[in-house]
Motif scaffolding. Sequence first.
Motif, PDB file in Angstrom:
ATOM      1  N   ILE A   1       2.828  -7.423  -5.912  1.00 11.66           N
ATOM      2  CA  ILE A   1       3.559  -6.809  -7.017  1.00 11.66           C
ATOM      3  C   ILE A   1       3.520  -5.290  -6.853  1.00 11.66           C
ATOM      4  CG2 ILE A   1       3.115  -8.715  -8.593  1.00 11.66           C
ATOM      5  CD1 ILE A   1       0.915  -7.005  -9.887  1.00 11.66           C
ATOM      6  N   LYS A   2       4.404  -4.596  -7.567  1.00 11.88           N
ATOM      7  CA  LYS A   2       4.547  -3.153  -7.361  1.00 11.88           C
ATOM      8  C   LYS A   2       3.269  -2.387  -7.689  1.00 11.88           C
ATOM      9  CE  LYS A   2       7.612   0.745  -8.221  1.00 11.88           C
ATOM     10  NZ  LYS A   2       8.861   1.210  -8.869  1.00 11.88           N
TER      11      LYS A   2
ATOM     12  N   LYS B   1      -1.817   4.085  -1.919  1.00 10.89           N
ATOM     13  CA  LYS B   1      -2.667   5.235  -2.240  1.00 10.89           C
ATOM     14  C   LYS B   1      -4.004   5.135  -1.517  1.00 10.89           C
ATOM     15  CE  LYS B   1      -4.779   7.724  -6.111  1.00 10.89           C
ATOM     16  NZ  LYS B   1      -4.953   7.773  -7.595  1.00 10.89           N
ATOM     17  N   SER B   2      -4.561   3.931  -1.458  1.00 12.01           N
ATOM     18  CA  SER B   2      -5.872   3.737  -0.850  1.00 12.01           C
ATOM     19  C   SER B   2      -5.881   4.091   0.633  1.00 12.01           C
ATOM     20  CB  SER B   2      -6.328   2.286  -1.036  1.00 12.01           C
ATOM     21  OG  SER B   2      -7.621   2.079  -0.506  1.00 12.01           O
ATOM     22  N   VAL B   3      -4.787   3.778   1.346  1.00 10.89           N
ATOM     23  CA  VAL B   3      -4.739   4.074   2.785  1.00 10.89           C
ATOM     24  C   VAL B   3      -4.050   5.406   3.086  1.00 10.89           C
ATOM     25  CG1 VAL B   3      -4.899   1.687   3.555  1.00 10.89           C
ATOM     26  CG2 VAL B   3      -2.647   2.665   3.079  1.00 10.89           C
ATOM     27  N   GLY B   4      -3.568   6.093   2.044  1.00  9.62           N
ATOM     28  CA  GLY B   4      -3.057   7.449   2.211  1.00  9.62           C
ATOM     29  C   GLY B   4      -1.727   7.578   2.923  1.00  9.62           C
ATOM     30  N   ILE B   5      -0.781   6.665   2.635  1.00 11.84           N
ATOM     31  CA  ILE B   5       0.521   6.743   3.314  1.00 11.84           C
ATOM     32  C   ILE B   5       1.670   7.012   2.339  1.00 11.84           C
ATOM     33  CG2 ILE B   5      -0.176   5.346   5.291  1.00 11.84           C
ATOM     34  CD1 ILE B   5       1.225   2.944   3.954  1.00 11.84           C
ATOM     35  N   GLY B   6       1.336   7.522   1.169  1.00 13.96           N
ATOM     36  CA  GLY B   6       2.360   7.806   0.174  1.00 13.96           C
ATOM     37  C   GLY B   6       3.377   8.841   0.623  1.00 13.96           C
TER      38      GLY B   6
ATOM     39  N   PHE C   1       6.128   6.853   2.393  1.00 21.57           N
ATOM     40  CA  PHE C   1       6.859   5.828   1.652  1.00 21.57           C
ATOM     41  C   PHE C   1       6.922   6.179   0.165  1.00 21.57           C
ATOM     42  CE2 PHE C   1       5.023   3.688   5.363  1.00 21.57           C
ATOM     43  CZ  PHE C   1       6.167   3.142   5.930  1.00 21.57           C
ATOM     44  N   GLY C   2       8.032   6.816  -0.221  1.00 23.64           N
ATOM     45  CA  GLY C   2       8.276   7.032  -1.637  1.00 23.64           C
ATOM     46  C   GLY C   2       8.669   5.718  -2.284  1.00 23.64           C
ATOM     47  N   GLU C   3       8.768   5.699  -3.600  1.00 24.92           N
ATOM     48  CA  GLU C   3       9.052   4.442  -4.298  1.00 24.92           C
ATOM     49  C   GLU C   3      10.419   3.869  -3.939  1.00 24.92           C
ATOM     50  OE1 GLU C   3       8.001   3.818  -8.329  1.00 24.92           O
ATOM     51  OE2 GLU C   3       6.386   5.298  -8.299  1.00 24.92           O
TER      52      GLU C   3
ATOM     53  N   ASP D   1      19.715  -3.925   1.971  1.00 22.02           N
ATOM     54  CA  ASP D   1      20.838  -3.458   1.161  1.00 22.02           C
ATOM     55  C   ASP D   1      20.554  -2.084   0.552  1.00 22.02           C
ATOM     56  OD1 ASP D   1      23.431  -3.982  -0.295  1.00 22.02           O
ATOM     57  OD2 ASP D   1      22.093  -3.796  -2.021  1.00 22.02           O
ATOM     58  N   ARG D   2      19.378  -1.931  -0.039  1.00 24.97           N
ATOM     59  CA  ARG D   2      19.030  -0.658  -0.683  1.00 24.97           C
ATOM     60  C   ARG D   2      18.912   0.476   0.336  1.00 24.97           C
ATOM     61  NH1 ARG D   2      16.193  -1.498  -5.658  1.00 24.97           N
ATOM     62  NH2 ARG D   2      17.387  -3.060  -6.840  1.00 24.97           N
ATOM     63  N   MET D   3      18.486   0.143   1.548  1.00 22.04           N
ATOM     64  CA  MET D   3      18.316   1.163   2.587  1.00 22.04           C
ATOM     65  C   MET D   3      19.603   1.411   3.370  1.00 22.04           C
ATOM     66  SD  MET D   3      15.129   2.253   2.379  1.00 22.04           S
ATOM     67  CE  MET D   3      14.831   3.028   3.978  1.00 22.04           C
ATOM     68  N   GLY D   4      20.643   0.599   3.108  1.00 19.84           N
ATOM     69  CA  GLY D   4      21.944   0.821   3.722  1.00 19.84           C
ATOM     70  C   GLY D   4      22.105   0.258   5.120  1.00 19.84           C
ATOM     71  N   PHE D   5      21.452  -0.883   5.401  1.00 27.66           N
ATOM     72  CA  PHE D   5      21.519  -1.491   6.727  1.00 27.66           C
ATOM     73  C   PHE D   5      21.984  -2.941   6.635  1.00 27.66           C
ATOM     74  CE2 PHE D   5      18.895   2.106   7.624  1.00 27.66           C
ATOM     75  CZ  PHE D   5      19.043   2.376   8.979  1.00 27.66           C
TER      76      PHE D   5
END
Length: 226
Positions: free
Chosen positions: A109-110, A118-123, A126-128, A152-156
Amino acid sequence: MSKKLIIWDFDGVISDTEKLWVENRRRMLNEKFGLNWDFATANRYLGGRSDKTKKEELDRLGIVTDDAFWKEALDRDYELLEEGIELTEGIENIFSNTGLRQCIATGGIKKKTLAKIKSVGIGSYFGEDKIFTADMVEHGKPEPDLFLLAADRMGFEPKDCVVIEDSLAGMTAGLKAGMTVIAFLGFEMNQSTEYLKQVKALGIKHVSYTMEEVEKFIVEQLTKTS
């Protein structure tokens, strides 16, 4: 701009967390229902699925769980997250490649996914708008809905997407979506001979055990379309 979209699963790919969630639910099921499941059995039925589709699979097996069971499971997950999780070795080299279009599509889930990121520090990678979770679609993995939404959301187009997955449910979803699927088997829970047979039985052609191998395959795919 990259002509391919890289779609990452999280648990068991970005971090070795899939085993935590499966083991948590295995113990709860054994405690509360008197089962005697080992890890391999739990992984067969629960691995790579959202809690919603885990519940549906358990219902099919005649193991009826209620909302309280899943709330307790999620609460235990957050306790495990507080202990800290680690990023898969070598993966940040791929994330930091600004020439690649990348997103995450996970069975979590989101709220939980954002906590893991956040825990692995890759924010910063990867934005929301690049995070797609099971609660955004009606049908989770092994159905293709989540991957199709991400594309679809990413345009591919689906044919221009490369999915990196560790679970049979996730691989099945990627194939159903009409995408190229890389089976990442870099962690011990998925390295048995029997598991590899199951992966191959799905029709998976690309198997990687390190992120260096994943990166090499991605580069090869981009070269083909350049």
